[in-house]
Scaffold this motif. Structure first.
Motif, PDB file in Angstrom:
ATOM      1  N   GLY A 143       5.836  17.311  14.344  1.00 39.61           N
ATOM      2  CA  GLY A 143       6.442  18.638  14.317  1.00 39.61           C
ATOM      3  C   GLY A 143       5.622  19.647  15.104  1.00 39.61           C
ATOM      4  N   LEU A 144       4.312  19.647  14.882  1.00 44.87           N
ATOM      5  CA  LEU A 144       3.449  20.561  15.629  1.00 44.87           C
ATOM      6  C   LEU A 144       3.468  20.257  17.120  1.00 44.87           C
ATOM      7  N   THR A 145       3.559  18.986  17.464  1.00 39.49           N
ATOM      8  CA  THR A 145       3.591  18.597  18.873  1.00 39.49           C
ATOM      9  C   THR A 145       4.863  19.093  19.554  1.00 39.49           C
ATOM     10  N   LYS A 146       6.023  18.852  18.939  1.00 37.90           N
ATOM     11  CA  LYS A 146       7.267  19.236  19.607  1.00 37.90           C
ATOM     12  C   LYS A 146       7.452  20.745  19.633  1.00 37.90           C
ATOM     13  N   TRP A 147       7.159  21.444  18.538  1.00 38.53           N
ATOM     14  CA  TRP A 147       7.328  22.905  18.549  1.00 38.53           C
ATOM     15  C   TRP A 147       6.249  23.574  19.391  1.00 38.53           C
ATOM     16  N   GLY A 148       5.050  23.041  19.374  1.00 39.37           N
ATOM     17  CA  GLY A 148       3.991  23.583  20.232  1.00 39.37           C
ATOM     18  C   GLY A 148       4.306  23.404  21.706  1.00 39.37           C
ATOM     19  N   VAL A 192      15.786  32.396  26.812  1.00 40.36           N
ATOM     20  CA  VAL A 192      16.860  31.405  26.923  1.00 40.36           C
ATOM     21  C   VAL A 192      16.307  29.995  26.729  1.00 40.36           C
ATOM     22  N   LEU A 193      15.172  29.707  27.345  1.00 42.37           N
ATOM     23  CA  LEU A 193      14.544  28.395  27.183  1.00 42.37           C
ATOM     24  C   LEU A 193      14.162  28.142  25.724  1.00 42.37           C
ATOM     25  N   ALA A 194      13.604  29.149  25.055  1.00 44.13           N
ATOM     26  CA  ALA A 194      13.188  29.000  23.657  1.00 44.13           C
ATOM     27  C   ALA A 194      14.390  28.755  22.746  1.00 44.13           C
ATOM     28  N   VAL A 195      15.474  29.492  22.956  1.00 47.66           N
ATOM     29  CA  VAL A 195      16.665  29.310  22.111  1.00 47.66           C
ATOM     30  C   VAL A 195      17.300  27.949  22.362  1.00 47.66           C
ATOM     31  N   ALA A 196      17.443  27.573  23.634  1.00 49.70           N
ATOM     32  CA  ALA A 196      18.021  26.262  23.956  1.00 49.70           C
ATOM     33  C   ALA A 196      17.141  25.136  23.418  1.00 49.70           C
ATOM     34  N   GLY A 197      15.835  25.263  23.562  1.00 48.53           N
ATOM     35  CA  GLY A 197      14.910  24.266  23.046  1.00 48.53           C
ATOM     36  C   GLY A 197      14.941  24.180  21.536  1.00 48.53           C
ATOM     37  N   PHE A 198      15.085  25.328  20.876  1.00 45.53           N
ATOM     38  CA  PHE A 198      15.172  25.342  19.419  1.00 45.53           C
ATOM     39  C   PHE A 198      16.376  24.533  18.936  1.00 45.53           C
ATOM     40  N   PHE A 199      17.539  24.793  19.522  1.00 42.05           N
ATOM     41  CA  PHE A 199      18.732  24.056  19.098  1.00 42.05           C
ATOM     42  C   PHE A 199      18.652  22.580  19.471  1.00 42.05           C
ATOM     43  N   PHE A 200      18.066  22.287  20.623  1.00 44.75           N
ATOM     44  CA  PHE A 200      17.902  20.901  21.029  1.00 44.75           C
ATOM     45  C   PHE A 200      16.979  20.151  20.073  1.00 44.75           C
ATOM     46  N   LEU A 201      15.849  20.764  19.719  1.00 45.69           N
ATOM     47  CA  LEU A 201      14.891  20.096  18.843  1.00 45.69           C
ATOM     48  C   LEU A 201      15.390  20.025  17.395  1.00 45.69           C
ATOM     49  N   LYS A 202      16.157  21.021  16.964  1.00 45.21           N
ATOM     50  CA  LYS A 202      16.706  21.000  15.604  1.00 45.21           C
ATOM     51  C   LYS A 202      17.769  19.924  15.452  1.00 45.21           C
ATOM     52  N   GLN A 240       0.820  -1.196   0.000  1.00 43.53           N
ATOM     53  CA  GLN A 240       0.000   0.000   0.000  1.00 43.53           C
ATOM     54  C   GLN A 240       0.864   1.261   0.000  1.00 43.53           C
ATOM     55  N   GLU A 241       0.388   2.304  -0.668  1.00 42.70           N
ATOM     56  CA  GLU A 241       1.080   3.581  -0.702  1.00 42.70           C
ATOM     57  C   GLU A 241       0.830   4.299   0.630  1.00 42.70           C
ATOM     58  N   ILE A 242       1.905   4.686   1.337  1.00 42.55           N
ATOM     59  CA  ILE A 242       1.737   5.294   2.668  1.00 42.55           C
ATOM     60  C   ILE A 242       2.362   6.682   2.764  1.00 42.55           C
ATOM     61  N   ARG A 243       2.701   7.294   1.644  1.00 45.54           N
ATOM     62  CA  ARG A 243       3.317   8.623   1.676  1.00 45.54           C
ATOM     63  C   ARG A 243       2.452   9.651   2.399  1.00 45.54           C
ATOM     64  N   GLU A 244       1.152   9.592   2.180  1.00 40.25           N
ATOM     65  CA  GLU A 244       0.243  10.550   2.812  1.00 40.25           C
ATOM     66  C   GLU A 244       0.208  10.365   4.332  1.00 40.25           C
ATOM     67  N   GLN A 245       0.179   9.117   4.794  1.00 42.76           N
ATOM     68  CA  GLN A 245       0.191   8.851   6.233  1.00 42.76           C
ATOM     69  C   GLN A 245       1.506   9.308   6.856  1.00 42.76           C
ATOM     70  N   GLU A 246       2.613   9.082   6.148  1.00 40.38           N
ATOM     71  CA  GLU A 246       3.921   9.504   6.659  1.00 40.38           C
ATOM     72  C   GLU A 246       3.985  11.016   6.800  1.00 40.38           C
ATOM     73  N   SER A 247       3.503  11.744   5.799  1.00 39.73           N
ATOM     74  CA  SER A 247       3.555  13.207   5.878  1.00 39.73           C
ATOM     75  C   SER A 247       2.629  13.739   6.969  1.00 39.73           C
ATOM     76  N   THR A 248       1.475  13.101   7.158  1.00 37.86           N
ATOM     77  CA  THR A 248       0.568  13.509   8.230  1.00 37.86           C
ATOM     78  C   THR A 248       1.206  13.272   9.598  1.00 37.86           C
ATOM     79  N   PHE A 249       1.859  12.128   9.768  1.00 38.71           N
ATOM     80  CA  PHE A 249       2.514  11.810  11.022  1.00 38.71           C
ATOM     81  C   PHE A 249       3.656  12.789  11.305  1.00 38.71           C
ATOM     82  N   GLU A 250       4.456  13.098  10.297  1.00 42.58           N
ATOM     83  CA  GLU A 250       5.556  14.045  10.486  1.00 42.58           C
ATOM     84  C   GLU A 250       5.044  15.435  10.826  1.00 42.58           C
ATOM     85  N   ALA A 251       3.955  15.862  10.192  1.00 42.58           N
ATOM     86  CA  ALA A 251       3.361  17.165  10.502  1.00 42.58           C
ATOM     87  C   ALA A 251       2.850  17.189  11.946  1.00 42.58           C
ATOM     88  N   PHE A 252       2.184  16.123  12.359  1.00 42.31           N
ATOM     89  CA  PHE A 252       1.677  16.042  13.726  1.00 42.31           C
ATOM     90  C   PHE A 252       2.815  16.081  14.748  1.00 42.31           C
TER      91      PHE A 252
END
Length: 80
Positions: free
Chosen positions: A30-35, A65-75, A16-28
């Motif tokens: 990403g929104l979870t960790k940055w949110g 400071v927390l936002a900058v440190a978190g940004f580099f950690f998550l990146k 089965q083609e799962i590209r759409e599910q993969e992109s949805t999961f990655e978007a979710f």
């Protein structure tokens, strides 16, 4: 009479083609960790600003400071 427990031979596992599910999961994810980072920085800011004896500047600096440190950690994340 057909067997109700018989699985069709038309389906092949992994075909089965799962590209759409993969992109949805990655978007979710990403929104979870940055949110979560944004919410954590906001909570630190508001807590330090509104605590007795707290100040706007100390909350802003600590949240920054927390936002900058978190940004580099998550990146840095997992390397594929």
């Amino acid at each position: 009479m057909a067997d109700p427990h018989h699985v069709s031979d038309a389906y092949v596992r992994g075909s089965q083609e799962i590209r759409e599910q993969e992109s949805t999961f990655e978007a979710f994810m990403g929104l979870t960790k940055w949110g979560s980072l944004i919410l954590a920085a906001l909570l630190v800011f508001l807590t330090l600003w509104f605590q007795p004896g707290g100040s706007f500047v100390s909350g802003l600096i600590t949240a920054g400071v927390l936002a900058v440190a978190g940004f580099f950690f998550l990146k840095s994340g997992k390397k594929h």
